[in-house]
Design a protein around this motif. Sequence first.
Motif, PDB file in Angstrom:
ATOM      1  N   ALA A 120       0.861  -1.177   0.000  1.00  0.00           N
ATOM      2  CA  ALA A 120       0.000   0.000   0.000  1.00  0.00           C
ATOM      3  C   ALA A 120       0.900   1.231   0.000  1.00  0.00           C
ATOM      4  O   ALA A 120       2.124   1.124   0.134  1.00  0.00           O
ATOM      5  CB  ALA A 120      -0.923   0.000   1.215  1.00  0.00           C
ATOM      6  N   VAL A 121       0.290   2.400  -0.147  1.00  0.00           N
ATOM      7  CA  VAL A 121       1.041   3.654  -0.177  1.00  0.00           C
ATOM      8  C   VAL A 121       0.391   4.653   0.769  1.00  0.00           C
ATOM      9  O   VAL A 121      -0.835   4.710   0.889  1.00  0.00           O
ATOM     10  CB  VAL A 121       1.092   4.215  -1.617  1.00  0.00           C
ATOM     11  N   ALA A 122       1.214   5.421   1.458  1.00  0.00           N
ATOM     12  CA  ALA A 122       0.741   6.533   2.272  1.00  0.00           C
ATOM     13  C   ALA A 122       1.245   7.830   1.659  1.00  0.00           C
ATOM     14  O   ALA A 122       2.459   8.025   1.499  1.00  0.00           O
ATOM     15  CB  ALA A 122       1.237   6.402   3.706  1.00  0.00           C
ATOM     16  N   GLY A 123       0.317   8.706   1.291  1.00  0.00           N
ATOM     17  CA  GLY A 123       0.667  10.002   0.727  1.00  0.00           C
ATOM     18  C   GLY A 123       0.158  11.124   1.610  1.00  0.00           C
ATOM     19  O   GLY A 123      -0.460  10.898   2.650  1.00  0.00           O
ATOM     20  N   ARG A 124       0.407  12.350   1.184  1.00  0.00           N
ATOM     21  CA  ARG A 124      -0.034  13.516   1.944  1.00  0.00           C
ATOM     22  C   ARG A 124      -0.939  14.381   1.073  1.00  0.00           C
ATOM     23  O   ARG A 124      -0.853  14.357  -0.149  1.00  0.00           O
ATOM     24  CB  ARG A 124       1.165  14.351   2.403  1.00  0.00           C
ATOM     25  N   SER A 125      -1.775  15.150   1.762  1.00  0.00           N
ATOM     26  CA  SER A 125      -2.711  16.014   1.031  1.00  0.00           C
ATOM     27  C   SER A 125      -2.420  17.493   1.290  1.00  0.00           C
ATOM     28  O   SER A 125      -3.313  18.325   1.292  1.00  0.00           O
ATOM     29  CB  SER A 125      -4.147  15.685   1.451  1.00  0.00           C
ATOM     30  N   GLN A 126      -1.144  17.819   1.492  1.00  0.00           N
ATOM     31  CA  GLN A 126      -0.787  19.169   1.913  1.00  0.00           C
ATOM     32  C   GLN A 126      -0.530  20.138   0.765  1.00  0.00           C
ATOM     33  O   GLN A 126      -0.341  21.333   0.987  1.00  0.00           O
ATOM     34  CB  GLN A 126       0.463  19.125   2.793  1.00  0.00           C
ATOM     35  N   TRP A 127      -0.518  19.653  -0.471  1.00  0.00           N
ATOM     36  CA  TRP A 127      -0.045  20.508  -1.564  1.00  0.00           C
ATOM     37  C   TRP A 127      -1.171  21.162  -2.359  1.00  0.00           C
ATOM     38  O   TRP A 127      -0.965  21.621  -3.469  1.00  0.00           O
ATOM     39  CB  TRP A 127       0.869  19.703  -2.476  1.00  0.00           C
ATOM     40  N   GLY A 128      -2.365  21.184  -1.809  1.00  0.00           N
ATOM     41  CA  GLY A 128      -3.454  21.903  -2.453  1.00  0.00           C
ATOM     42  C   GLY A 128      -4.157  21.130  -3.553  1.00  0.00           C
ATOM     43  O   GLY A 128      -5.089  21.647  -4.161  1.00  0.00           O
ATOM     44  N   THR A 129      -3.732  19.901  -3.815  1.00  0.00           N
ATOM     45  CA  THR A 129      -4.411  19.074  -4.813  1.00  0.00           C
ATOM     46  C   THR A 129      -5.591  18.380  -4.156  1.00  0.00           C
ATOM     47  O   THR A 129      -5.454  17.830  -3.064  1.00  0.00           O
ATOM     48  CB  THR A 129      -3.445  18.009  -5.377  1.00  0.00           C
ATOM     49  N   ALA A 158      -2.687   6.887  -9.511  1.00  0.00           N
ATOM     50  CA  ALA A 158      -3.108   5.820 -10.422  1.00  0.00           C
ATOM     51  C   ALA A 158      -2.197   5.746 -11.642  1.00  0.00           C
ATOM     52  O   ALA A 158      -1.800   4.653 -12.088  1.00  0.00           O
ATOM     53  CB  ALA A 158      -4.555   6.031 -10.853  1.00  0.00           C
ATOM     54  N   ALA A 159      -1.847   6.910 -12.187  1.00  0.00           N
ATOM     55  CA  ALA A 159      -0.958   6.943 -13.347  1.00  0.00           C
ATOM     56  C   ALA A 159       0.425   6.406 -12.991  1.00  0.00           C
ATOM     57  O   ALA A 159       1.038   5.664 -13.773  1.00  0.00           O
ATOM     58  CB  ALA A 159      -0.858   8.372 -13.881  1.00  0.00           C
ATOM     59  N   LEU A 160       0.904   6.758 -11.808  1.00  0.00           N
ATOM     60  CA  LEU A 160       2.221   6.277 -11.364  1.00  0.00           C
ATOM     61  C   LEU A 160       2.199   4.760 -11.180  1.00  0.00           C
ATOM     62  O   LEU A 160       3.119   4.057 -11.621  1.00  0.00           O
ATOM     63  CB  LEU A 160       2.598   6.959 -10.054  1.00  0.00           C
ATOM     64  N   PHE A 161       1.146   4.247 -10.524  1.00  0.00           N
ATOM     65  CA  PHE A 161       1.064   2.807 -10.285  1.00  0.00           C
ATOM     66  C   PHE A 161       0.987   2.031 -11.602  1.00  0.00           C
ATOM     67  O   PHE A 161       1.606   0.974 -11.752  1.00  0.00           O
ATOM     68  CB  PHE A 161      -0.158   2.489  -9.422  1.00  0.00           C
ATOM     69  N   ALA A 165      -5.421   2.980  -6.500  1.00  0.00           N
ATOM     70  CA  ALA A 165      -5.322   4.397  -6.113  1.00  0.00           C
ATOM     71  C   ALA A 165      -6.634   4.944  -5.574  1.00  0.00           C
ATOM     72  O   ALA A 165      -6.640   5.961  -4.872  1.00  0.00           O
ATOM     73  CB  ALA A 165      -4.867   5.230  -7.309  1.00  0.00           C
ATOM     74  N   ASN A 166      -7.743   4.288  -5.867  1.00  0.00           N
ATOM     75  CA  ASN A 166      -9.043   4.773  -5.415  1.00  0.00           C
ATOM     76  C   ASN A 166      -9.507   4.115  -4.127  1.00  0.00           C
ATOM     77  O   ASN A 166     -10.602   4.409  -3.639  1.00  0.00           O
ATOM     78  CB  ASN A 166     -10.083   4.562  -6.519  1.00  0.00           C
ATOM     79  N   SER A 167      -8.690   3.225  -3.585  1.00  0.00           N
ATOM     80  CA  SER A 167      -9.008   2.585  -2.321  1.00  0.00           C
ATOM     81  C   SER A 167      -8.371   3.363  -1.177  1.00  0.00           C
ATOM     82  O   SER A 167      -7.153   3.559  -1.144  1.00  0.00           O
ATOM     83  CB  SER A 167      -8.495   1.135  -2.309  1.00  0.00           C
ATOM     84  N   GLY A 207      -7.863   2.370   1.701  1.00  0.00           N
ATOM     85  CA  GLY A 207      -7.003   1.482   2.459  1.00  0.00           C
ATOM     86  C   GLY A 207      -5.682   1.185   1.770  1.00  0.00           C
ATOM     87  O   GLY A 207      -4.684   0.919   2.430  1.00  0.00           O
ATOM     88  N   GLN A 208      -5.670   1.231   0.438  1.00  0.00           N
ATOM     89  CA  GLN A 208      -4.447   0.944  -0.309  1.00  0.00           C
ATOM     90  C   GLN A 208      -3.661   2.200  -0.665  1.00  0.00           C
ATOM     91  O   GLN A 208      -2.435   2.147  -0.798  1.00  0.00           O
ATOM     92  CB  GLN A 208      -4.792   0.164  -1.584  1.00  0.00           C
ATOM     93  N   THR A 209      -4.350   3.301  -0.846  1.00  0.00           N
ATOM     94  CA  THR A 209      -3.691   4.591  -1.066  1.00  0.00           C
ATOM     95  C   THR A 209      -4.244   5.556  -0.019  1.00  0.00           C
ATOM     96  O   THR A 209      -5.331   6.115  -0.172  1.00  0.00           O
ATOM     97  CB  THR A 209      -3.946   5.128  -2.486  1.00  0.00           C
ATOM     98  N   VAL A 210      -3.493   5.695   1.072  1.00  0.00           N
ATOM     99  CA  VAL A 210      -3.948   6.470   2.229  1.00  0.00           C
ATOM    100  C   VAL A 210      -3.430   7.896   2.081  1.00  0.00           C
ATOM    101  O   VAL A 210      -2.214   8.119   2.001  1.00  0.00           O
ATOM    102  CB  VAL A 210      -3.427   5.846   3.539  1.00  0.00           C
ATOM    103  N   LEU A 211      -4.333   8.862   2.034  1.00  0.00           N
ATOM    104  CA  LEU A 211      -3.944  10.265   1.909  1.00  0.00           C
ATOM    105  C   LEU A 211      -4.203  10.961   3.243  1.00  0.00           C
ATOM    106  O   LEU A 211      -5.347  11.189   3.626  1.00  0.00           O
ATOM    107  CB  LEU A 211      -4.731  10.940   0.784  1.00  0.00           C
ATOM    108  N   PHE A 212      -3.118  11.280   3.947  1.00  0.00           N
ATOM    109  CA  PHE A 212      -3.246  11.851   5.280  1.00  0.00           C
ATOM    110  C   PHE A 212      -3.361  13.374   5.227  1.00  0.00           C
ATOM    111  O   PHE A 212      -2.598  14.029   4.511  1.00  0.00           O
ATOM    112  CB  PHE A 212      -2.030  11.484   6.132  1.00  0.00           C
TER     113      PHE A 212
END
Length: 317
Positions: free
Chosen positions: A186-195, A205-208, A217-219, A221-226
């Motif tokens: 899974a991947v943990a990302g951040r939501s700090q950049w205004g996107t 999704a494009a990267l994966f 990327a739409n799960s 649990g699998q792509t966690v955006l903190f």
Amino acid sequence: MKDLPQSTANVGKFQHSFVTASGEKRAVVALSQPESLWFNTGTLCNIECANCYILSSPSNDALVYIRADEVRTYLDQIEVRNWPIKEIGFTGGEPFMNPQMVDMAGAALQRGYRVLILTNAMQPMMRKSVQTGLLQLKSDFPDQMEIRVSLDHFSQEVHDAERGAGSFKKTLQGMQWLQSNGFTMAVAGRSQWGTNDADSRLGYAALFEKHGFDIDANSAGQTVLFPEMDETVEVPEITTACWGILGKSPKDVMCSSSRMVVKRKGAAGPTVVACTLLPYTPEFELGPSLEDAEQDVALNHPHCAKFCVLGGASCSA
């Protein structure tokens, strides 16, 4: 070691455990359904991020390496306390800096728990001894372990601005090794950049797809955006009335279902804290045993509001 200083935005707030600045009754959360027990493996890390909530770095050993025998002691306590734990999580620092990481994961897997390991998937994980150990665990306990990789952004430029030049490439190399060897990832990302969330997920999704990673990327649990844990931003204090106003329940908050074990530098042994996000705040230290950790938690910190109640985030899957 102390929390990062709060800005003047929250002056007067979060001062009293059970009363807000306006005199209202502060929200309190009971450990109603313990499902996850986390172990902080130590704050040492191979890199130093620009905005690390736990201040991990190659020199910060405020939380020292926990040992496998100490982990086993808490696994024993789970059974004694009859906690309905489903998942054992390991976080850091960088967990694979701890020389007993594979042994600790194995101890939890042997008890039948699902294991979640958070990592940057860089050099510490890529050592031959670690790879050999992980492959053996995967063989012995198929479909029982998940590796969640910290990939702050789907672009190299933004990720490297946070984690250092070249880190994006090294993390992708680690992910490619995990993918080629069939690990659940899974991947943990951040939501700090205004996107916004939708655009971020499109980017991931494009990267994966480009790299052939078996991650949805739409799960959530699998792509966690903190949500970003920025203490310089003003946040409201959570009162008991907020549950009805927000349409939420105390059972929705992370501290109703999880605790974290840490080992402080110079301490005789580990202790349990209420939240994975607040290892340095004295108020959230509950005591050395899981029995001690069964006490209620007052939501007396900005992270409680922004990250957990309003952000709705959770460290578990």
